[in-house]
Design a protein around this motif. Structure first.
Motif, PDB file in Angstrom:
ATOM      1  N   LEU E  26       1.537  -0.942  -0.220  1.00 58.44           N
ATOM      2  CA  LEU E  26      -0.118  -0.320   0.112  1.00 58.44           C
ATOM      3  C   LEU E  26       0.766   0.784   0.090  1.00 58.44           C
ATOM      4  O   LEU E  26       0.869   2.714  -0.051  1.00 58.44           O
ATOM      5  CB  LEU E  26      -0.782  -0.016   1.406  1.00 58.44           C
ATOM      6  CG  LEU E  26      -2.044  -1.371   1.209  1.00 58.44           C
ATOM      7  CD1 LEU E  26      -3.237  -0.776   2.779  1.00 58.44           C
ATOM      8  CD2 LEU E  26      -3.178  -1.297  -0.092  1.00 58.44           C
ATOM      9  N   ARG E  27       2.082   1.198   0.549  1.00 53.19           N
ATOM     10  CA  ARG E  27       3.312   2.174   0.433  1.00 53.19           C
ATOM     11  C   ARG E  27       4.121   2.630  -1.042  1.00 53.19           C
ATOM     12  O   ARG E  27       5.254   2.746  -1.165  1.00 53.19           O
ATOM     13  CB  ARG E  27       3.660   2.225   1.403  1.00 53.19           C
ATOM     14  CG  ARG E  27       3.423   3.177   3.143  1.00 53.19           C
ATOM     15  CD  ARG E  27       3.719   2.769   3.839  1.00 53.19           C
ATOM     16  NE  ARG E  27       2.504   2.929   5.118  1.00 53.19           N
ATOM     17  CZ  ARG E  27       1.573   2.236   5.461  1.00 53.19           C
ATOM     18  NH1 ARG E  27       1.563   1.182   5.254  1.00 53.19           N
ATOM     19  NH2 ARG E  27       0.491   3.290   6.338  1.00 53.19           N
ATOM     20  N   GLY E  28       3.301   1.488  -2.034  1.00 58.12           N
ATOM     21  CA  GLY E  28       4.234   1.480  -2.996  1.00 58.12           C
ATOM     22  C   GLY E  28       5.702   0.553  -3.663  1.00 58.12           C
ATOM     23  O   GLY E  28       6.315   0.706  -4.526  1.00 58.12           O
ATOM     24  N   VAL E  29       5.337  -0.009  -2.364  1.00 58.59           N
ATOM     25  CA  VAL E  29       6.135  -0.932  -2.892  1.00 58.59           C
ATOM     26  C   VAL E  29       6.421  -1.980  -4.241  1.00 58.59           C
ATOM     27  O   VAL E  29       4.843  -2.938  -3.895  1.00 58.59           O
ATOM     28  CB  VAL E  29       6.973  -2.064  -1.533  1.00 58.59           C
ATOM     29  CG1 VAL E  29       8.061  -2.965  -1.846  1.00 58.59           C
ATOM     30  CG2 VAL E  29       7.884  -0.606  -0.309  1.00 58.59           C
ATOM     31  N   TYR E  30       6.885  -2.430  -4.768  1.00 53.72           N
ATOM     32  CA  TYR E  30       6.342  -3.469  -6.007  1.00 53.72           C
ATOM     33  C   TYR E  30       6.754  -4.635  -5.393  1.00 53.72           C
ATOM     34  O   TYR E  30       7.242  -5.614  -5.132  1.00 53.72           O
ATOM     35  CB  TYR E  30       7.208  -3.500  -7.044  1.00 53.72           C
ATOM     36  CG  TYR E  30       7.778  -2.513  -7.736  1.00 53.72           C
ATOM     37  CD1 TYR E  30       6.441  -1.168  -8.611  1.00 53.72           C
ATOM     38  CD2 TYR E  30       9.123  -1.405  -7.532  1.00 53.72           C
ATOM     39  CE1 TYR E  30       7.021  -0.349  -9.209  1.00 53.72           C
ATOM     40  CE2 TYR E  30       9.390   0.008  -8.307  1.00 53.72           C
ATOM     41  CZ  TYR E  30       7.981   0.689  -8.978  1.00 53.72           C
ATOM     42  OH  TYR E  30       8.241   2.058  -9.544  1.00 53.72           O
ATOM     43  N   PRO E  31       4.712  -5.570  -5.975  1.00 56.03           N
ATOM     44  CA  PRO E  31       5.253  -7.000  -5.545  1.00 56.03           C
ATOM     45  C   PRO E  31       6.095  -7.719  -5.786  1.00 56.03           C
ATOM     46  O   PRO E  31       6.375  -8.657  -4.966  1.00 56.03           O
ATOM     47  CB  PRO E  31       4.322  -6.926  -6.446  1.00 56.03           C
ATOM     48  CG  PRO E  31       3.480  -5.795  -6.180  1.00 56.03           C
ATOM     49  CD  PRO E  31       3.850  -5.149  -6.890  1.00 56.03           C
ATOM     50  N   ALA E  32       6.589  -8.157  -7.227  1.00 50.95           N
ATOM     51  CA  ALA E  32       7.949  -8.527  -7.279  1.00 50.95           C
ATOM     52  C   ALA E  32       8.689  -8.202  -6.267  1.00 50.95           C
ATOM     53  O   ALA E  32      10.553  -8.999  -6.099  1.00 50.95           O
ATOM     54  CB  ALA E  32       8.648  -8.226  -8.907  1.00 50.95           C
ATOM     55  N   ILE E  33       9.284  -7.230  -5.927  1.00 50.57           N
ATOM     56  CA  ILE E  33       9.865  -7.514  -4.706  1.00 50.57           C
ATOM     57  C   ILE E  33       9.450  -7.010  -3.192  1.00 50.57           C
ATOM     58  O   ILE E  33      10.467  -7.082  -2.084  1.00 50.57           O
ATOM     59  CB  ILE E  33      11.154  -6.230  -4.636  1.00 50.57           C
ATOM     60  CG1 ILE E  33      10.522  -4.537  -4.567  1.00 50.57           C
ATOM     61  CG2 ILE E  33      11.913  -5.859  -6.283  1.00 50.57           C
ATOM     62  CD1 ILE E  33      10.923  -3.064  -4.699  1.00 50.57           C
ATOM     63  N   ALA E  34       8.570  -6.856  -2.905  1.00 47.71           N
ATOM     64  CA  ALA E  34       7.923  -7.265  -1.400  1.00 47.71           C
ATOM     65  C   ALA E  34       8.589  -7.849  -0.458  1.00 47.71           C
ATOM     66  O   ALA E  34       7.621  -8.947  -0.764  1.00 47.71           O
ATOM     67  CB  ALA E  34       6.319  -6.784  -1.762  1.00 47.71           C
ATOM     68  N   GLU E  35       8.254  -7.661   0.403  1.00 49.04           N
ATOM     69  CA  GLU E  35       9.029  -8.871   1.396  1.00 49.04           C
ATOM     70  C   GLU E  35       7.623  -9.537   1.844  1.00 49.04           C
ATOM     71  O   GLU E  35       6.273  -9.105   2.127  1.00 49.04           O
ATOM     72  CB  GLU E  35       9.123  -8.237   2.603  1.00 49.04           C
ATOM     73  CG  GLU E  35       9.475  -9.018   3.789  1.00 49.04           C
ATOM     74  CD  GLU E  35       9.592  -9.062   5.290  1.00 49.04           C
ATOM     75  OE1 GLU E  35      10.881  -8.957   6.328  1.00 49.04           O
ATOM     76  OE2 GLU E  35       8.447  -7.705   5.289  1.00 49.04           O
ATOM     77  N   THR E  36       8.200 -11.374   1.910  1.00 49.33           N
ATOM     78  CA  THR E  36       6.516 -11.861   2.187  1.00 49.33           C
ATOM     79  C   THR E  36       6.253 -12.220   3.838  1.00 49.33           C
ATOM     80  O   THR E  36       6.658 -11.868   4.275  1.00 49.33           O
ATOM     81  CB  THR E  36       6.760 -13.186   1.418  1.00 49.33           C
ATOM     82  OG1 THR E  36       7.877 -13.961   1.981  1.00 49.33           O
ATOM     83  CG2 THR E  36       6.603 -13.272  -0.022  1.00 49.33           C
ATOM     84  N   ILE E  37       5.235 -12.015   3.870  1.00 48.29           N
ATOM     85  CA  ILE E  37       4.980 -12.704   5.525  1.00 48.29           C
ATOM     86  C   ILE E  37       5.837 -13.746   5.750  1.00 48.29           C
ATOM     87  O   ILE E  37       6.422 -13.456   7.468  1.00 48.29           O
ATOM     88  CB  ILE E  37       3.478 -13.222   5.798  1.00 48.29           C
ATOM     89  CG1 ILE E  37       2.402 -12.646   4.942  1.00 48.29           C
ATOM     90  CG2 ILE E  37       2.720 -13.438   7.161  1.00 48.29           C
ATOM     91  CD1 ILE E  37       1.080 -12.747   4.795  1.00 48.29           C
ATOM     92  N   ALA E  38       6.317 -14.892   4.866  1.00 51.04           N
ATOM     93  CA  ALA E  38       7.123 -15.700   5.879  1.00 51.04           C
ATOM     94  C   ALA E  38       8.467 -15.311   5.661  1.00 51.04           C
ATOM     95  O   ALA E  38       8.996 -15.496   6.689  1.00 51.04           O
ATOM     96  CB  ALA E  38       7.109 -16.353   4.400  1.00 51.04           C
ATOM     97  N   ALA E  39       8.878 -14.787   5.092  1.00 51.08           N
ATOM     98  CA  ALA E  39      10.516 -13.642   5.355  1.00 51.08           C
ATOM     99  C   ALA E  39      10.283 -13.164   6.084  1.00 51.08           C
ATOM    100  O   ALA E  39      11.594 -12.657   7.377  1.00 51.08           O
ATOM    101  CB  ALA E  39      10.584 -12.905   4.129  1.00 51.08           C
TER     102      ALA E  39
END
Lengths: 197, 197, 197, 197, 197, 197
Positions: E26-39
């Motif tokens: 929601l703050r503009g971080v691209y999905p391809a580089i967004a940290e997952t819940i698992a990470a």
């Protein structure tokens, strides 16, 4: 000044490394996994080396390393012009498209050697440039089969057309006949997607 | 038959959703983070709604919802033709480019309404289509500023040219003057990148 | 001040463009290829235009362009609230979820027109908002079929539920019956995944 | 049988196209935007062509196209062995690393020509292989500067080490001195990151 | 039956591995580089181990490995419920949010041990669960600083709020005071973003 | 100084979060969707908790939370050394590989506890470390089945080898026999890919 030439070349290579081929994108392949122009030229160059080696073993005179150099450059104008798809190329005329690409290359590519290699490819009047044409289509065919395996069925259109294209070139030049034994299986895999609609 | 029309439309929308805009890619923006044509049309449509609302509050007669509908369709021909960059558009002539796009749309877009909206945009002879032109350029300007923030400095070329473009349109049509108060800050941010080389 | 409104809108659109729909992510679709909220609204708007056109050709009074404008905004509150999945929506109650979304929209969306369109969608008391509901579900169904083709089998749950949802709406409102001829094939494709477990 | 050779080569190229260089990944560059081994070899080959052309204009005897062919293959063993980072290479000994790579290449690369080119690179006993070494390091330096621009500051370690490496090679072989005028600016940019910690 | 439990757990873990945290998106971080819940849970667990070790060296009784186990599970309910952002959590009430999450976990997580660890985290009534709270916030703070470095300035809001959160917890429990010497620098870096707007 | 330890740990975790496992990449899995080392350790840890719980229910003495802690750290040395593939590990010798990894960990991992957990895993002389070995292989097997479902057929090689590996460990230690009822179905799914070539 020499530094500026290098900087300009680096910008061109950067564009080739970040721009996927339009054909994949328009057929639903996600950008994050779409083959770039640079990756396509890389695969073409490797295949040109190997197919050139094969031609030589059949007694055909060809310089595989020269072909590889042509392959590395053959789509470089797309860094300026973009990757124009078949539909548009046909609508605007193949000659116009090539003229625009060559002019762009002449204006932007800061190397006489690179430019000469690119023009050789466009002219298609040497054994090596013909070989690159085949390598280029084979690279596209192989990549299309990979995408089909990953569930991108719209890509089968490209598998068909490249297989037909390679087949036609092999039929049109007797010197290339010796590549059949290597290429026929891939051609057949591609042709299988022609009947499907 | 109706089903086939829907299926064809779905293919077109799929292409628009998976194809990033060429301008970003050729300037080094990675495919995995590059804005798609669909996302660009989406942002254009939202901006057209808001700017249309603003125009109306200034007493200008315009239908924001009609503008939004035009915005949603304005680049749809790129699903067939690809996203042709400025360099190539200029080299082939703007008229030829538009003719190819409109012809492609006529052949492939299975909806009279969608086609009419697209043709209205190309003709640029209604207040709404002019508004979409501004919204489209503003969307491109805003996205270019985002990429610049993320370190893609080559994109500044686009920030400059779109800012200049919006400024010129605002100067050219007195009815649009009331958008200045909203747009000037973004125009200024874009123009800042014109001097830099 | 007008500039600030535009800046706030740009932040909202940015969020919609970078946030994938939670339903895909939780079913194993990789973030790098997951459809964003903006892309979903885009596809919904295009489908609303076409289905609206179809309804009109059946003599139903509906404004497709108004529907498209509603479609463009219908999930905009998710830019603040996030995309809340069905499980959670049911656990918290649909009314609470909608109240939170509308309140967020009222607080954050800097445009009376956009807000009105969103509230119309939530109220579901116009022909256009009903049409958007169908278009939205059809968009989800079509995207789910794409993911299933790419090997994401968990998504079949969504293919089933959206197909059932569309079917139910078509049954519930006689004016929509004329859409059957266009939608039945997609509904059938979705329903095929209901029996599978 | 010839078909199998092509199939094996296609598997190797596929690996090179999907495997990013480990150096970027371990320094925080996201996989979705990390340069692949194939892309690195591509850039190395283009740079080898241009630098080779430059050397020739200084009167140095070198075959740029042969160098390009070497560049295309120089990391191909990594398709089997993986991209082993400097730390590990030093820990296991450079000789062992190279022996494992050459053995892997001999076993898996189905082309005498490709293998010969790779072995020439490892041996570093021709002008062309030396040129590829420089081109390879320059390619790495240029890509590191791109990542630094995008905010990946850990990569500066690589910018420094490659700049130092190129500088050292230029100092070590008088025939290469003529490349200084082209390379010095990039070397300087890289060296700037050596002092920073 | 045991197999089914494993299959269900694998589905949950899959969702955690493919779903990025909503706050980044929601703050503009691209999905391809967004940290997952698992990470995120992974990083929290590593930090919990290290901070636990530190607490013990200060004489505080805490089991770092138990904390790591809690960390691994603490957001697992999000695989069913989704990652609900702060805005929505506050709008719906923290109690309701937690109740929905715990109920979802009870219904879907096929392991008594995992469930117990998750409930311990929610209850926040052990030293270990408190430690995980700090580790979780520290993990978020560190990741936000990474994104800020990559040009995602909207994320600074999270850097500020997590830094404040950690500071507050350290102030609230005297046993945690010994973590100050390790955490202060990161807290300070985060707080620097509070003043900026 | 304590702060520096945390900073160093954060760098290590960052590398683990951005580096995909080499095994996937070399088999054609796209970087943008390839499982990272951190994600793999995460899944291993969750599975270790659940399998540990199962072992205890069979009366075997094992501490699942200790196993989870080992799992979280078991590949941490790869942040420095890289993820060395099986081919290379065998070529260089398993002992050398482990020695390099342990040395790297000793030098770079700023925590006695983390280091001890890692060394326990390498030594494989506790019930917990053995359990993590199984959990680690199971995690790899499950992920390989996901990729096969998404059309990455080359990955089947890993599905086969991990299934065989788990089967062998279960046969080798009578205390682990009770895991058969849970694991057999996954083992069978993996073994199915052994016959295929």
């Amino acid at each position: 000044m020499n530094y500026m030439k290098l900087e300009r070349l680096a910008k061109i290579v950067e564009a080739l490394k970040t721009t996927p081929r339009t054909g994949w994108l328009l057929r639903g392949v996600y950008p994050a996994i779409a083959e770039t122009i640079a990756a396509h030229m890389y695969e073409s160059a490797v295949l040109a080396l190997m197919l050139g080696e094969e031609l030589r073993s059949c007694g055909i005179e060809v310089d595989p390393q020269h072909a590889a150099a042509v392959a590395i450059v053959h789509d470089a104008a797309e860094a300026i012009v973009g990757d124009i798809v078949k539909y548009t190329a046909e609508a605007m005329g193949k000659e116009l498209k090539e003229r625009i690409e060559v002019e762009a290359a002449r204006k932007e590519i800061p190397s006489v050697l690179l430019l000469k290699l690119l023009e050789e490819y466009v002219a298609q009047n040497t054994m090596e440039s013909e070989l690159v044409k085949i390598a280029e289509m084979l690279s596209t065919l192989i990549q299309s089969l990979r995408y089909i395996q990953h569930g991108f069925s719209s890509v089968s259109e490209i598998a068909c057309s490249t297989a037909q294209g390679i087949d036609k070139i092999l039929n049109g030049d007797i010197r290339l006949a010796c590549l059949r034994k290597t290429l026929q299986r891939y051609i057949d895999m591609g042709l299988r997607y022609c009947s499907k609609k």
